[in-house]
Design an enzyme around this catalytic site. Structure first.
Site, mmCIF file in Angstrom:
data_model
loop_
_atom_site.group_PDB
_atom_site.id
_atom_site.type_symbol
_atom_site.label_atom_id
_atom_site.label_comp_id
_atom_site.label_asym_id
_atom_site.label_seq_id
_atom_site.Cartn_x
_atom_site.Cartn_y
_atom_site.Cartn_z
ATOM 1 N N LYS A 204 -11.067 18.162 44.711
ATOM 2 C CA LYS A 204 -10.680 19.563 44.949
ATOM 3 C C LYS A 204 -11.818 20.307 45.646
ATOM 4 O O LYS A 204 -11.591 21.080 46.570
ATOM 5 C CB LYS A 204 -10.382 20.272 43.624
ATOM 6 C CG LYS A 204 -9.143 19.814 42.896
ATOM 7 C CD LYS A 204 -8.906 20.779 41.738
ATOM 8 C CE LYS A 204 -8.141 20.155 40.606
ATOM 9 N NZ LYS A 204 -8.132 20.971 39.403
ATOM 10 N N HIS B 227 15.946 -2.557 41.142
ATOM 11 C CA HIS B 227 16.253 -2.836 42.544
ATOM 12 C C HIS B 227 15.084 -2.467 43.457
ATOM 13 O O HIS B 227 15.258 -2.317 44.661
ATOM 14 C CB HIS B 227 17.527 -2.091 42.950
ATOM 15 C CG HIS B 227 18.713 -2.608 42.195
ATOM 16 N ND1 HIS B 227 19.430 -3.706 42.608
ATOM 17 C CD2 HIS B 227 19.253 -2.224 41.012
ATOM 18 C CE1 HIS B 227 20.385 -3.957 41.720
ATOM 19 N NE2 HIS B 227 20.295 -3.068 40.738
ATOM 20 N N GLU C 138 -4.922 10.669 33.106
ATOM 21 C CA GLU C 138 -5.858 11.798 33.120
ATOM 22 C C GLU C 138 -6.646 11.843 31.802
ATOM 23 O O GLU C 138 -7.807 12.232 31.775
ATOM 24 C CB GLU C 138 -5.106 13.123 33.356
ATOM 25 C CG GLU C 138 -6.008 14.221 33.886
ATOM 26 C CD GLU C 138 -5.237 15.402 34.456
ATOM 27 O OE1 GLU C 138 -5.094 15.502 35.680
ATOM 28 O OE2 GLU C 138 -4.781 16.237 33.658
HETATM 29 O O1 F6P Z 1 -5.075 17.895 37.660
HETATM 30 C C1 F6P Z 1 -5.995 18.710 37.015
HETATM 31 C C2 F6P Z 1 -5.318 19.728 36.150
HETATM 32 O O2 F6P Z 1 -6.323 20.528 35.641
HETATM 33 C C3 F6P Z 1 -4.476 19.153 35.022
HETATM 34 O O3 F6P Z 1 -5.224 18.780 33.934
HETATM 35 C C4 F6P Z 1 -3.547 20.277 34.749
HETATM 36 O O4 F6P Z 1 -2.422 19.886 34.007
HETATM 37 C C5 F6P Z 1 -3.209 20.724 36.163
HETATM 38 O O5 F6P Z 1 -4.426 20.565 36.881
HETATM 39 C C6 F6P Z 1 -2.710 22.127 36.278
HETATM 40 O O6 F6P Z 1 -3.634 23.031 35.747
HETATM 41 P P1 F6P Z 1 -3.259 24.542 35.451
HETATM 42 O O7 F6P Z 1 -2.214 24.557 34.387
HETATM 43 O O8 F6P Z 1 -4.527 25.180 35.013
HETATM 44 O O9 F6P Z 1 -2.733 25.143 36.729
#
Ligand code: F6P
Length: 510
Positions: free
Chosen positions: A477, A371, A340
């Site tokens: 998303k 394994h 990320e």
């Molecule tokens: O996967 C995207 C993200 O924004 C991550 O960077 C983050 O750790 C996760 O979602 C959870 O985000 P939040 O803590 O805002 O719920």
């Protein structure tokens, strides 16, 4: 990378056959001494890698050429290093006892933890808290989970057992409800943004379940819900009582957040002292990173190895293999941290870059990996950089077994074996790194995790990318939101979708 003579020099060094031949590399006397590094609780052996002192020196020059030292100072001085969001990255301040953020953070976490542990916080059933469910995902899940597992080796050591609800899945929630004692359970919504859809859906599902229980009677004094967030307003709007909200700052990146209030479950599970030791270990690594010359700087060396394999040798995968079940979640945490942070194709100016950045990261507890996928390591055509991670101090014969296996795998990969029957032969000459921790104290865990954080920052500086943003995850998303909305409104035909995606949605709707 354009106009960088060091990049050209490293490309030239990596193109020589001898650098990829461990047998000839080992002809050089003193190789082992030159490529083994020790700092505090960490022993790092790079000698089984396709690398020699000349290449390592050139890599250190690359770091200097990228002004790494100045960039490290910018990180620690609180300068804007997250250029996308125009924010500093302040996770290191939370472990620096001389920084005001340190005390504020500790006081707020310990204040609530003390009240929970003393039985003063009552759930919505009027009961003392005996368990906690962490509802969160990504950085609001992986860090706490890793550290809780690492530091509460035996369930009996754990003061308050911690459960995790991360992905949205009714079967997992049902399983959770069967495992917990709901009347004594505190449900902790951990979300920096307080807008992550998975977390909010799980929180709503849990809330609905609570409301269906006749004896559930939350009020100002008793609550089964708490929140950890950087967005107080949203948590309040969701009905979390103010005294049940722990805050952390927007400048703490989600995947760098386990040191902040996000680490509250660690305090409940492992105790206050272990949390302080965790911070102290991380702070010791911060000082090492800031002060040590690159040629002996553990996180810098780890980053340079990674860059060497990715950008010059041309390997695109990397595997993290802890030979200790307590570190079984390390690969997952590191996967988010690396992919990320550095899964980027734009430099800090927004220009598209012409060199690869993060490798694909995978791994698992070493024994299980052996394994599952080690066959490909030994006899597959490709090589890839591997990190074997072991813990020296051990209390049981099974740990001897694990460590000998770890050592044997590195040796087998390097040495290989000729066999009369060629199918059984292993070519050897496969690289690996061995990292041994003196013990698995909270201090060591802090050092290890801070080492990886600084490894990432170092990579990002050399790659000239921002490791503190993650704009790429937003697209999927938003498409998911659009699909949901259009399906609900029966307006799918208004969406500009390709035939494959449209057919898949229709399949789901059948
Ligand atoms: O996967 C995207 C993200 O924004 C991550 O960077 C983050 O750790 C996760 O979602 C959870 O985000 P939040 O803590 O805002 O719920």
């Amino acid at each position: 990378m354009q106009n960088n003579p060091l990049w050209d020099r490293l490309t030239e060094l990596a193109s020589q056959d001898a650098i990829k031949d461990l047998a000839s590399l080992w002809q050089k006397p003193n190789r082992h001494q030159a490529l083994v590094f020790e700092h505090d609780n960490i022993y790092l052996d790079l000698s089984k890698n396709w690398l020699d002192e000349e290449a390592l020196a050139a890599l250190c020059d690359l770091a200097s050429h990228a002004n790494l030292q100045a960039a490290i100072e910018q990180l620690f001085n609180g300068d804007v290093v997250n250029t996308t969001d125009q924010l500093p990255a302040t996770h290191t301040t939370l472990r620096d006892p001389d920084h005001p953020n340190y005390q504020d953070n500790i006081q707020s976490i310990f204040g609530l933890a003390d009240r929970v542990l003393a039985g003063d916080i009552k759930t919505g059933f009027g009961q003392p808290v005996k368990q906690l469910v962490n509802i969160g995902i990504g950085g609001s899940y992986l860090g706490p989970r890793l550290v809780v597992e690492a530091l509460t080796e035996l369930q009996s050591e754990s003061r308050i057992p911690i459960f995790f609800a991360a992905s949205v899945d009714d079967s997992l929630l049902n399983q959770l409800f069967n495992s917990i004692d709901i009347e004594h359970c505190l449900f902790c919504i951990s979300s920096k943004s307080f807008s992550t859809v998975e977390t909010l859906m799980n929180a709503r599902a849990i809330h609905a379940k609570l409301k269906n229980i006749p004896s559930y009677a939350p009020n100002d004094q008793q609550s089964s819900l708490m929140a950890i967030t950087a967005n107080q307003q949203r948590a309040l709007e969701a009905g979390i009582p103010p005294h049940m909200i722990l805050l952390f700052d927007e400048s703490i990146g989600g995947r760098f957040s386990l040191w902040s209030a996000i680490g509250f479950p660690i305090v409940l599970a492992a105790g206050k002292q272990k949390f302080l030791d965790l911070l102290a270990g991380a702070h010791a690594m911060d000082l090492h990173y800031r002060q040590q010359e690159f040629a002996h700087n553990i996180p810098v060396l780890m980053a340079l190895m990674s860059i060497w394999y990715r950008n010059f040798i041309g390997l695109s995968a990397y595997s993290c293999l802890p030979y200790d079940a307590r570190l079984r979640s390390l690969p997952k945490w590191l996967q988010q941290l690396m992919m990320e942070s550095a899964g980027k194709m734009h430099n800090v100016n927004g220009d598209v870059i012409n060199y690869p950045t993060t490798p694909w990261v995978f791994g698992d507890h070493g024994q299980l990996s052996q394994h599952a996928f080690f066959q490909a390591f030994h006899q597959g055509i490709d090589a890839l950089p591997l990190d074997f991670i072991g813990v020296l101090e051990h209390k049981s014969p099974s740990q001897d077994f694990l460590l000998f296996n770890l050592i044997a795998q590195g040796a087998a990969l390097m040495q290989g074996k000729e066999e009369d029957h060629s199918m059984k032969g292993c070519p050897g000459n496969k690289p690996s790194t061995t990292l041994l921790l003196k013990n698995l104290s909270a201090r060591s865990v802090g050092q290890l995790l801070a080492m990886y954080e600084h490894m990432i920052y170092t990579q990002a500086v050399i790659w000239n990318i921002n490791c503190f943003d993650q704009p790429g995850v937003e697209l999927g998303k938003s498409i998911a939101r659009d699909i949901q909305q259009h399906v609900e409104n029966n307006t799918l035909n208004e969406m500009a979708l390709d035939p494959s995606t449209l057919a898949l949605i229709k399949k789901v709707m059948e």
